[in-house]
Design an enzyme around this catalytic site. Structure first.
Site, PDB file in Angstrom:
ATOM      1  N   ASP A  15      -5.121  -6.818   5.879  1.00 58.93           N
ATOM      2  CA  ASP A  15      -6.334  -6.115   5.470  1.00 58.93           C
ATOM      3  C   ASP A  15      -7.424  -7.141   5.151  1.00 58.93           C
ATOM      4  OD1 ASP A  15      -8.136  -4.285   4.571  1.00 58.93           O
ATOM      5  OD2 ASP A  15      -6.982  -3.591   2.854  1.00 58.93           O
ATOM      6  N   ASP A  72      -2.829 -18.127   1.892  1.00 59.90           N
ATOM      7  CA  ASP A  72      -3.995 -18.806   1.320  1.00 59.90           C
ATOM      8  C   ASP A  72      -4.513 -19.871   2.285  1.00 59.90           C
ATOM      9  OD1 ASP A  72      -1.513 -19.844   0.792  1.00 59.90           O
ATOM     10  OD2 ASP A  72      -1.988 -20.616  -1.188  1.00 59.90           O
ATOM     11  N   TYR A 116       0.808  -1.210   0.000  1.00 62.64           N
ATOM     12  CA  TYR A 116       0.000   0.000   0.000  1.00 62.64           C
ATOM     13  C   TYR A 116       0.848   1.270   0.000  1.00 62.64           C
ATOM     14  CZ  TYR A 116      -3.869  -3.133   1.166  1.00 62.64           C
ATOM     15  OH  TYR A 116      -4.794  -4.133   1.156  1.00 62.64           O
ATOM     16  N   LYS A 166       3.647 -15.354   2.474  1.00 62.32           N
ATOM     17  CA  LYS A 166       3.556 -16.099   1.209  1.00 62.32           C
ATOM     18  C   LYS A 166       4.999 -16.369   0.772  1.00 62.32           C
ATOM     19  CE  LYS A 166       1.055 -17.684  -2.257  1.00 62.32           C
ATOM     20  NZ  LYS A 166       0.232 -18.898  -2.107  1.00 62.32           N
ATOM     21  N   ASP A 175     -10.645  -8.623   7.772  1.00 57.49           N
ATOM     22  CA  ASP A 175     -12.055  -8.501   7.379  1.00 57.49           C
ATOM     23  C   ASP A 175     -12.735  -9.867   7.371  1.00 57.49           C
ATOM     24  OD1 ASP A 175     -11.950  -5.810   7.229  1.00 57.49           O
ATOM     25  OD2 ASP A 175     -12.633  -5.648   5.156  1.00 57.49           O
TER      26      ASP A 175
END
Ligand code: NAD
Length: 367
Positions: free
Chosen positions: A252, A228, A144, A195, A256
């Protein structure tokens, strides 16, 4: 003890509605615990755009800088949706605040009481005892914020957009330190999510977290998951986590997902802690509900104030070092809900109360 100085940025739509209830709860706790409060209100978001032409006026920033913490409501909504993206309340207020105060650690409790398990899409059969986990998201690095971040037209006429995922070892170390502190206050179990099978930043992330925990926190049981797999495990069995820590974008998305799994946004609080210390030598922080301004229910006495009230409790814990009053608020919210006082979002179609009555019940259970 000197007065607790905090900025109050209520924001838009349900922001002011739930903020005034959180302040009422704080006032009662302060009286019970012999604390002095010094809240300073300031405009932010759409309300600040309307009054001052900017979502984060200089005067607001000054008030925040003079305080030891920020109690934040939420900003944005349909009224300002037509503004250019860079002037939208969320982007023009929250992101600069995070940047200005280097709020690098976002702490989100994923808490669902046993009595509310039907609010979760997982339902009671999967989570008979509710959920109690903690997500720690790095908030100021990664995709970001990395540069270059641009869209260009290539010589062959095609258009190409670039975002850059970048992390320094020092950034990973400081969020790991936060995660260790949090894990120590719970079950001493930390899962780092990355990851590392694909991304360079994740390889550095995993190496750094592993080395830092080995050197500074041998008492913590550390595990690693690919993002994942973590997304699947959160749905399969959320309570297998205790504390999980991850980089900005993964956090993020996972936070959520965690919020949905935990039922209503109206119950979920969050803390964003800064790199700097406040005048008490504790982390400066911004404390806010996980949800947004909920324009669909604003002005109807329907908003659940618990997320804002629980955010105020986090403020007492992290920025003022006041564990006992924080725990007292958390216990009062739980007792009020368990005893059956519920706003519509957690009433499952049963009898519900309004925003103020919900806060009244919390206050009654503070005694
Ligand atoms: P939202 O979180 O405002 O609402 C999503 C759903 O959750 C709605 O049905 C809403 O009624 C419900 N909800 C949220 N908080 C609740 C509460 N306290 N009690 C009961 N129900 C609650 O998300 P959205 O509708 O996507 O966004 C609305 C506005 O809020 C947008 O302008 C968005 O940009 C902004 N927003 C701001 C923040 C922030 O300030 N940090 C965060 C998210 C969204």
């Amino acid at each position: 003890m000197p007065a607790l100085k905090f900025a109050v940025l209520a924001g838009d739509y349900i922001g002011p509605e739930v903020m005034s209830e959180a302040l009422r709860v704080l006032t009662v706790v302060a009286r019970q615990e012999n604390l002095m409060l010094e809240p300073t209100p300031a405009d932010v978001g759409g309300a600040a755009i309307d009054r001052h032409g900017s979502a984060l006026p200089d005067a607001t920033l000054k008030i925040c800088a003079a305080a030891d913490a920020i109690l934040f409501g939420s900003v944005g909504g349909p009224k300002w949706e037509k503004l250019p993206p860079a002037q939208q309340p969320e982007r023009a207020a929250l992101l600069p605040l995070r940047k200005h105060f280097t709020l690098f650690a976002n702490i989100r409790p994923g808490l669902l009481y046993r009595e509310l398990t039907d609010a979760s899409p997982l339902k009671t059969a999967r989570i008979p005892n509710g959920i109690d986990i903690l997500c720690i998201r790095e908030l100021t690095g990664g995709l970001y914020f990395g540069l270059p971040k641009q869209t260009i037209t290539l010589p062959d006429g095609d258009v190409q957009a670039v975002d850059t995922m970048v992390y320094r070892r020092s950034e990973i170390e400081r969020i790991t330190a936060t995660a260790i502190t949090a894990a120590r206050s719970r079950k001493k179990k930390l899962c780092s999510v990355d990851k590392a099978n694909v991304l360079e930043t994740s390889v550095l992330w995993r190496k750094t977290v592993t080395a830092y925990v080995a050197q500074h926190a041998p008492d913590i049981t550390l595990s690693h998951l690919y993002v994942d797999n973590a997304a699947m495990q959160l749905v399969r069995d959320p309570n297998q986590f205790d504390v999980f820590v991850t980089e900005n974008m993964f956090g993020d998305i996972l936070s959520d997902e965690m919020a949905v799994v935990c039922g209503s946004l109206g119950m979920l609080s969050s803390a964003s802690l800064g790199a700097g210390q406040n005048s008490r030598g504790l982390p400066f922080g911004l404390y806010e509900p996980a949800g947004g301004t909920a324009p669909d229910i604003a002005g109807k006495d329907l908003a659940n104030p618990c997320a804002q009230i629980l955010s105020a409790a986090l403020m007492l814990r992290y920025s003022f070092g006041l564990e006992a009053p924080a725990a007292r608020i958390e216990a009062a919210v739980k007792r009020a809900v368990v005893a059956g006082t519920r706003t519509a979002d957690i009433a499952f179609g049963g009898k519900s109360v309004g925003t103020r009555a919900m806060a009244d019940a919390v206050i009654a259970h503070l005694a």
